[in-house]
Each structure stands twice: as C-alpha cells, then as structure tokens.
Design a protein around this motif. Structure first.
Motif, mmCIF file in Angstrom:
data_model
loop_
_atom_site.group_PDB
_atom_site.id
_atom_site.type_symbol
_atom_site.label_atom_id
_atom_site.label_comp_id
_atom_site.label_asym_id
_atom_site.label_seq_id
_atom_site.Cartn_x
_atom_site.Cartn_y
_atom_site.Cartn_z
ATOM 1 N N SER A 1 0.853 -1.181 0.000
ATOM 2 C CA SER A 1 0.000 0.000 0.000
ATOM 3 C C SER A 1 0.890 1.231 0.000
ATOM 4 N N CYS A 2 0.851 1.919 -1.118
ATOM 5 C CA CYS A 2 1.702 3.093 -1.317
ATOM 6 C C CYS A 2 0.970 4.312 -0.750
ATOM 7 N N ARG A 3 1.647 5.084 0.078
ATOM 8 C CA ARG A 3 0.968 6.229 0.705
ATOM 9 C C ARG A 3 1.678 7.548 0.442
ATOM 10 N N PHE B 1 2.748 9.397 -3.479
ATOM 11 C CA PHE B 1 2.885 9.199 -4.932
ATOM 12 C C PHE B 1 3.548 10.409 -5.577
ATOM 13 N N ARG C 1 1.251 -3.076 -10.983
ATOM 14 C CA ARG C 1 2.672 -3.400 -10.804
ATOM 15 C C ARG C 1 3.329 -3.696 -12.151
ATOM 16 N N HIS D 1 2.046 1.799 -8.578
ATOM 17 C CA HIS D 1 1.622 1.301 -7.274
ATOM 18 C C HIS D 1 0.219 1.811 -6.955
ATOM 19 N N CYS E 1 -2.983 2.125 -3.597
ATOM 20 C CA CYS E 1 -3.410 1.921 -2.207
ATOM 21 C C CYS E 1 -4.928 1.794 -2.216
ATOM 22 N N ARG F 1 5.138 5.393 -7.357
ATOM 23 C CA ARG F 1 5.519 5.512 -5.946
ATOM 24 C C ARG F 1 6.616 6.557 -5.776
ATOM 25 N N GLU G 1 9.684 7.177 -4.249
ATOM 26 C CA GLU G 1 10.678 6.270 -3.652
ATOM 27 C C GLU G 1 11.413 6.922 -2.482
ATOM 28 N N ASN H 1 6.627 4.968 2.612
ATOM 29 C CA ASN H 1 6.579 3.851 1.660
ATOM 30 C C ASN H 1 7.578 2.740 1.990
#
Ligand SMILES: Cc1cc2nc3c(=O)[nH]c(=O)nc-3n(C[C@H](O)[C@H](O)[C@H](O)COP(=O)(O)O)c2cc1C
Length: 236
Positions: free
Chosen positions: A23-25, A27, A169, A174, A176, A209, A211, A216
C-alpha cells in the motif's frame, strides 16, 4: 490491447507482482495516460466471479475532475472531520484477536516509519487525512457494487480490485486500496453520479511511488502459513 502497451509493458511474474505490491501512501504527480488505465481495466475484467456476474463498477478520475473532487472533500473535512457516516462497517464491531492486534500493529508500524508517536493524536489524524488527497496520486478509482448483491459478490469485487493492483505493478505503478472513502459515500456518490442502486465499496489511489518517502518503506507482517492453512492428504 494497443501496441504501445505491449511495447512499454514490463513483463512480470504473478509472484513478483504480488510480492512487490504494497500500500503506497506517497505518490509522484506524474500523469498516467488513459491507455494505461484502459489496458489495466481490460485485463482486470478477466477476474472470476460467481456465475460470471461481474458485479463490479469502477469510476476513474484524473486531472481536473480529480482536483475538483479533492477540493470539495478538503472543504467538507473542515466542517465534518470524521465524514458523513458510512453505509457499511469497515471493521466488525468489537474487533477481536488476533485481528485486533494485527490492526493495532499495522498502525504502529505505519506511524513508526514517519516517526509519529503513539501519543501524538493530531499528527496521526493529519496523516490519515492524506487518504482524502489520495496520497498525492494522479489517479483515483472508486469501486462500487449493486446494493442487491450479497457477500459473495463483494468478494468478486475484491478479486477485481486485486487484479487492478497487480496489473498496476506490471505497468511500474503502485496503488493503495482506500476504504477510508466509505465515510464520504454521499459526496462520492453525488460527484460520480453513481446510480442510486449502487453502493460505494472502496477507493483506490494509483500512480508512481515516491521512492524517497519514508512512509513507503513500510512492509507489513503476515501470519505464518500454519495459522491460516490446513493441508491434508499430501504425501510429504
Ligand atoms: C479493502 C482495503 C481497504 C483499505 N483501506 C485503506 C485505507 O483507507 N487507507 C490506507 O492507508 N490503507 C488502506 N488499506 C491498506 C491496508 O492497510 C493494507 O493492505 C494492509 O495493511 C497490508 O499492507 P500492504 O497492502 O502494504 O501489504 C486497505 C486495504 C484493503 C484491502
């Protein structure tokens, strides 16, 4: 499926897609082409469903319509910080163990990545409120289901959503899933002009995402196989 998609797609084993999904939070705001969403949804629709009912509906926002929606919610949050109530229980009432402890641990681990202390309620609320900006994602999806459908069809919608998350993916993106949107079901329904016979289940943020974002780095636990699986009749 367009040739552009074939050329740019990153082939990925299902296991690798599952393993790398999280779960990407946070972006990047990089725009995502419509063709990417169409490609993801065209493949995701192969999800199985009991009786092949395909009981899912998805509304996708980006650009101006998304910005307008986020602005509406930002205004409403000021007056109603906990939303409008919800049409279903996101968690069962009086959540019991082991589920209660898992939920608690997940929250603790999440806030630890961004050094928010347990006692700092205001900071936790601020972080949670980022749900309502889709964590900065350039694409928002809303999954809804016909009200006459039962638990089995809700499970089908879940399989469709999982397909979307795994296919993202494959495109280097990614996601959420966001049940946080359940408390804004009226505003979501009005904005999307959802048919009255449809009920919002879940939102989803989608994009690249960030990075560099500490949040994350969270990789959540999973119970050991013996805790949830029983295998019988195998040779070894
Ligand atoms: C249906 C569903 C709804 C969720 N809703 C939210 C949400 O509103 N906000 C959020 O930050 N995470 C949400 N999550 C993410 C979960 O917290 C996450 O899947 C879980 O902790 C496991 O972590 P992982 O996805 O990184 O593997 C949701 C996940 C699912 C499947």
């Amino acid at each position: 499926m367009g040739s552009e998609f074939i050329r740019t797609r990153i082939a990925m084993l299902v296991s690798a897609a599952i393993d790398s999904r999280m779960s990407c939070r946070a972006f990047l705001d990089t725009r995502i082409p419509k063709a990417t969403l169409v490609a993801i949804l065209e493949v995701a629709k192969r999800a199985p469903s009991g009786g092949n009912l395909q009981p899912w509906r998805v509304d996708v926002l980006t650009g101006e319509p998304l910005a307008k929606f986020v602005a509406i919610i930002r205004d409403k949050l000021r007056a109603q910080p906990t939303g409008e109530g919800s049409e279903y229980n996101v968690y069962p009432p009086n959540l019991h163990d082991p589920y209660r402890s898992r939920r608690y641990k997940c929250g603790e681990d999440l806030y630890a990545t961004i050094a928010i202390d347990r006692a700092d309620k205001a900071a936790r609320v601020r972080q949670f409120a980022l749900n309502y900006q889709f964590f900065g994602a350039p694409v928002a999806l809303f999954f809804s289901v016909d009200r006459r459908m039962g638990v089995d069809q809700w499970a089908d919608v879940g399989m469709f959503m999982q397909n979307v998350m795994l296919l993202a993916r494959e495109h280097g993106l990614h996601t959420c899933a966001q049940e946080a949107w359940a408390v804004w079901y009226k505003t979501v329904g009005e904005y999307l002009q959802l048919p009255a016979d449809h009920m919002l289940f879940c939102g989803m943020a989608l994009g690249y995402r960030d990075e560099s974002a500490p949040i994350n780095t969270l990789r959540t636990d999973r119970a050991a196989l013996q805790e949830f699986a029983t295998l019988r009749g195998f040779e070894d």
